[in-house]
Design a protein around this motif. Structure first.
Motif, PDB file in Angstrom:
ATOM      1  N   ASN A   6      29.443   3.376 -34.111  1.00 46.98           N
ATOM      2  CA  ASN A   6      29.891   4.770 -34.124  1.00 46.98           C
ATOM      3  C   ASN A   6      31.224   4.944 -33.390  1.00 46.98           C
ATOM      4  O   ASN A   6      31.406   5.861 -32.600  1.00 46.98           O
ATOM      5  CB  ASN A   6      28.833   5.694 -33.545  1.00 46.98           C
ATOM      6  CG  ASN A   6      27.592   5.771 -34.418  1.00 46.98           C
ATOM      7  OD1 ASN A   6      27.567   5.245 -35.522  1.00 46.98           O
ATOM      8  ND2 ASN A   6      26.563   6.413 -33.930  1.00 46.98           N
ATOM      9  N   GLU A  57      27.915   2.336 -38.456  1.00 47.80           N
ATOM     10  CA  GLU A  57      27.791   3.780 -38.275  1.00 47.80           C
ATOM     11  C   GLU A  57      26.308   4.077 -38.398  1.00 47.80           C
ATOM     12  O   GLU A  57      25.676   3.744 -39.407  1.00 47.80           O
ATOM     13  CB  GLU A  57      28.570   4.553 -39.337  1.00 47.80           C
ATOM     14  CG  GLU A  57      30.075   4.439 -39.212  1.00 47.80           C
ATOM     15  CD  GLU A  57      30.626   5.090 -37.947  1.00 47.80           C
ATOM     16  OE1 GLU A  57      30.075   6.127 -37.504  1.00 47.80           O
ATOM     17  OE2 GLU A  57      31.605   4.559 -37.411  1.00 47.80           O
ATOM     18  N   ILE A  59      23.659   7.116 -38.270  1.00 45.74           N
ATOM     19  CA  ILE A  59      23.596   8.575 -38.356  1.00 45.74           C
ATOM     20  C   ILE A  59      22.156   9.002 -38.250  1.00 45.74           C
ATOM     21  O   ILE A  59      21.293   8.514 -38.967  1.00 45.74           O
ATOM     22  CB  ILE A  59      24.209   9.055 -39.679  1.00 45.74           C
ATOM     23  CG1 ILE A  59      25.649   8.588 -39.784  1.00 45.74           C
ATOM     24  CG2 ILE A  59      24.108  10.578 -39.795  1.00 45.74           C
ATOM     25  CD1 ILE A  59      26.249   8.723 -41.163  1.00 45.74           C
TER      26      ILE A  59
END
Length: 66
Positions: A6, A57, A59
């Motif tokens: 991230n 990443e 999420i």
């Protein structure tokens, strides 16, 4: 090895994605994961071997509203 999670570069000693999620205390039931531009299933990420330079990443889905 160094990976980016991230947007933050971090030293990583975990060998698999599942071990990384455990260390980060992330419940894998409510997340989406992108590794080096590819969206992975939770099962595929948990079993994948992390490599130096990986860009992740992660999420987390959040519900709510009026």
């Amino acid at each position: 090895m160094k990976i980016t999670v991230n947007g933050h570069v971090r030293e990583c000693v975990q060998e698999t994605g599942g071990q990384l999620l455990d260390e980060l205390k992330i419940d894998d039931r409510f997340i989406a994961i992108e590794r080096n531009g590819d969206v992975l299933t939770r099962q595929a990420f948990s079993a994948c071997t992390l490599e130096d330079g990986d860009v992740l990443e992660i999420i987390r889905f959040v519900g709510g509203g009026c």
